[in-house]
Design a protein around this motif. Sequence first.
Motif, PDB file in Angstrom:
ATOM      1  N   ARG A  87       0.873  -1.180   0.000  1.00 12.84           N
ATOM      2  CA  ARG A  87       0.000   0.000   0.000  1.00 12.84           C
ATOM      3  C   ARG A  87       0.906   1.224   0.000  1.00 12.84           C
ATOM      4  N   VAL A  88       0.736   2.056  -0.992  1.00 17.19           N
ATOM      5  CA  VAL A  88       1.564   3.249  -1.121  1.00 17.19           C
ATOM      6  C   VAL A  88       0.759   4.453  -0.638  1.00 17.19           C
ATOM      7  N   PRO A  89       1.261   5.177   0.361  1.00 21.42           N
ATOM      8  CA  PRO A  89       0.543   6.359   0.848  1.00 21.42           C
ATOM      9  C   PRO A  89       0.353   7.392  -0.268  1.00 21.42           C
ATOM     10  N   ALA A  90      -0.683   8.185  -0.148  1.00 24.97           N
ATOM     11  CA  ALA A  90      -0.940   9.252  -1.115  1.00 24.97           C
ATOM     12  C   ALA A  90       0.262  10.186  -1.173  1.00 24.97           C
ATOM     13  N   ASP A  91       0.468  10.798  -2.303  1.00 21.51           N
ATOM     14  CA  ASP A  91       1.539  11.765  -2.527  1.00 21.51           C
ATOM     15  C   ASP A  91       2.933  11.153  -2.419  1.00 21.51           C
ATOM     16  N   THR A  92       3.044   9.845  -2.639  1.00 24.01           N
ATOM     17  CA  THR A  92       4.360   9.205  -2.749  1.00 24.01           C
ATOM     18  C   THR A  92       4.418   8.453  -4.072  1.00 24.01           C
ATOM     19  N   ARG A  93       5.611   8.133  -4.503  1.00 19.65           N
ATOM     20  CA  ARG A  93       5.793   7.446  -5.788  1.00 19.65           C
ATOM     21  C   ARG A  93       5.563   5.948  -5.629  1.00 19.65           C
ATOM     22  N   GLU A  94       5.110   5.332  -6.705  1.00 21.94           N
ATOM     23  CA  GLU A  94       4.956   3.889  -6.725  1.00 21.94           C
ATOM     24  C   GLU A  94       6.347   3.256  -6.812  1.00 21.94           C
ATOM     25  N   THR A  97      22.722  -4.223 -14.145  1.00 20.39           N
ATOM     26  CA  THR A  97      22.394  -3.171 -13.192  1.00 20.39           C
ATOM     27  C   THR A  97      20.953  -3.321 -12.729  1.00 20.39           C
ATOM     28  N   ALA A  98      20.761  -3.210 -11.425  1.00 20.54           N
ATOM     29  CA  ALA A  98      19.418  -3.180 -10.836  1.00 20.54           C
ATOM     30  C   ALA A  98      19.170  -1.748 -10.406  1.00 20.54           C
ATOM     31  N   GLU A  99      18.059  -1.185 -10.811  1.00 19.50           N
ATOM     32  CA  GLU A  99      17.735   0.181 -10.402  1.00 19.50           C
ATOM     33  C   GLU A  99      16.241   0.297 -10.171  1.00 19.50           C
ATOM     34  N   GLY A 100      15.878   1.268  -9.378  1.00 19.71           N
ATOM     35  CA  GLY A 100      14.465   1.458  -9.115  1.00 19.71           C
ATOM     36  C   GLY A 100      14.212   2.548  -8.109  1.00 19.71           C
ATOM     37  N   ASP A 101      13.037   2.476  -7.523  1.00 19.49           N
ATOM     38  CA  ASP A 101      12.591   3.467  -6.559  1.00 19.49           C
ATOM     39  C   ASP A 101      11.835   2.717  -5.471  1.00 19.49           C
ATOM     40  N   GLY A 102      12.155   3.027  -4.231  1.00 19.95           N
ATOM     41  CA  GLY A 102      11.487   2.366  -3.123  1.00 19.95           C
ATOM     42  C   GLY A 102      10.236   3.078  -2.659  1.00 19.95           C
ATOM     43  N   SER A 103       9.921   4.205  -3.210  1.00 23.44           N
ATOM     44  CA  SER A 103       8.807   5.115  -2.921  1.00 23.44           C
ATOM     45  C   SER A 103       9.322   6.433  -2.389  1.00 23.44           C
ATOM     46  N   CYS A 104      10.419   6.385  -1.635  1.00 26.58           N
ATOM     47  CA  CYS A 104      11.023   7.607  -1.099  1.00 26.58           C
ATOM     48  C   CYS A 104      12.333   7.923  -1.816  1.00 26.58           C
ATOM     49  N   ASN A 105      13.108   6.891  -2.080  1.00 26.28           N
ATOM     50  CA  ASN A 105      14.464   7.061  -2.598  1.00 26.28           C
ATOM     51  C   ASN A 105      14.710   6.163  -3.803  1.00 26.28           C
ATOM     52  N   ARG A 106      15.513   6.681  -4.712  1.00 24.39           N
ATOM     53  CA  ARG A 106      15.978   5.872  -5.841  1.00 24.39           C
ATOM     54  C   ARG A 106      17.093   4.966  -5.342  1.00 24.39           C
ATOM     55  N   SER A 160      21.548   3.883  -2.084  1.00 20.19           N
ATOM     56  CA  SER A 160      20.339   4.691  -2.126  1.00 20.19           C
ATOM     57  C   SER A 160      20.546   5.983  -1.351  1.00 20.19           C
ATOM     58  N   THR A 161      19.770   6.974  -1.727  1.00 15.80           N
ATOM     59  CA  THR A 161      19.685   8.169  -0.886  1.00 15.80           C
ATOM     60  C   THR A 161      18.862   7.779   0.337  1.00 15.80           C
ATOM     61  N   ARG A 162      18.847   8.567   1.361  1.00 19.91           N
ATOM     62  CA  ARG A 162      18.110   8.207   2.571  1.00 19.91           C
ATOM     63  C   ARG A 162      17.186   9.341   3.017  1.00 19.91           C
ATOM     64  N   MET A 163      16.322   9.779   2.126  1.00 22.74           N
ATOM     65  CA  MET A 163      15.322  10.785   2.503  1.00 22.74           C
ATOM     66  C   MET A 163      14.149  10.073   3.162  1.00 22.74           C
ATOM     67  N   ALA A 164      13.564  10.693   4.146  1.00 24.73           N
ATOM     68  CA  ALA A 164      12.395  10.127   4.830  1.00 24.73           C
ATOM     69  C   ALA A 164      11.122  10.541   4.108  1.00 24.73           C
ATOM     70  N   CYS A 165      10.118   9.684   4.192  1.00 21.33           N
ATOM     71  CA  CYS A 165       8.808  10.005   3.623  1.00 21.33           C
ATOM     72  C   CYS A 165       7.790   9.073   4.266  1.00 21.33           C
ATOM     73  N   PRO A 166       6.487   9.272   4.012  1.00 22.27           N
ATOM     74  CA  PRO A 166       5.459   8.418   4.618  1.00 22.27           C
ATOM     75  C   PRO A 166       5.533   6.952   4.192  1.00 22.27           C
ATOM     76  N   ALA A 167       6.260   6.639   3.115  1.00 23.86           N
ATOM     77  CA  ALA A 167       6.321   5.263   2.619  1.00 23.86           C
ATOM     78  C   ALA A 167       7.612   4.549   3.026  1.00 23.86           C
ATOM     79  N   MET A 168       8.273   4.985   4.089  1.00 22.47           N
ATOM     80  CA  MET A 168       9.541   4.364   4.498  1.00 22.47           C
ATOM     81  C   MET A 168       9.389   2.879   4.795  1.00 22.47           C
ATOM     82  N   GLN A 169       8.291   2.466   5.392  1.00 26.74           N
ATOM     83  CA  GLN A 169       8.111   1.051   5.688  1.00 26.74           C
ATOM     84  C   GLN A 169       8.066   0.230   4.413  1.00 26.74           C
ATOM     85  N   THR A 170       7.330   0.715   3.410  1.00 24.95           N
ATOM     86  CA  THR A 170       7.261   0.027   2.118  1.00 24.95           C
ATOM     87  C   THR A 170       8.642  -0.063   1.506  1.00 24.95           C
ATOM     88  N   GLU A 171       9.371   1.028   1.527  1.00 27.63           N
ATOM     89  CA  GLU A 171      10.719   1.037   0.954  1.00 27.63           C
ATOM     90  C   GLU A 171      11.631   0.056   1.683  1.00 27.63           C
TER      91      GLU A 171
END
Length: 150
Positions: free
Chosen positions: A54-61, A71-80, A100-111
């Motif tokens: 479940r991805v919180p609103a206003d965060t990336r899938e 190469t493996a690349e992607g986005d965890g919802s908060c950080n690439r 990865s970068t380590r910015m916090a966001c509402p989707a940290m658990q998903t990431e």
Amino acid sequence: MRPSFLLLAVLAAGCQTRPAQETATTPPPARQAPAAALRETHWVPRELAGQQVRVPADTREPFLTLRADGTAEGDGSCNRFRGSFFSEKPDELTFSPLMSTRMACPAMQTENDFTRALGQSRTYRISGDTLRLFDATNAPVARLEAVYLH
């Protein structure tokens, strides 16, 4: 008069066609979509550690792309994230530690769950548009779905 009636009944019985269920053609078996390619496919996690993503609103899938160059690349919802993957045997899939970068966001658990699942991955199976990752004990750690971008 009776013999001609009997003859007509026998002739009529011989002219009957087969019942409809015998003459109907059987429809061809349903065609299954070919399996998505492991590499160069945009994989979106739908289940991590047995829990629906479940991805919180206003965060990336979140997503994962495995490039042809390893190469493996992607986005965890908060950080690439970025790293390497290894698939030397037909069903093997392991990842190097992901940077990865380590910015916090509402989707940290998903990431965190997503990157943990990638770190635990040892084997995989693709069925249609579904990629399943398994750990060393063959327990499922993630279910991802191919999403085709236009």
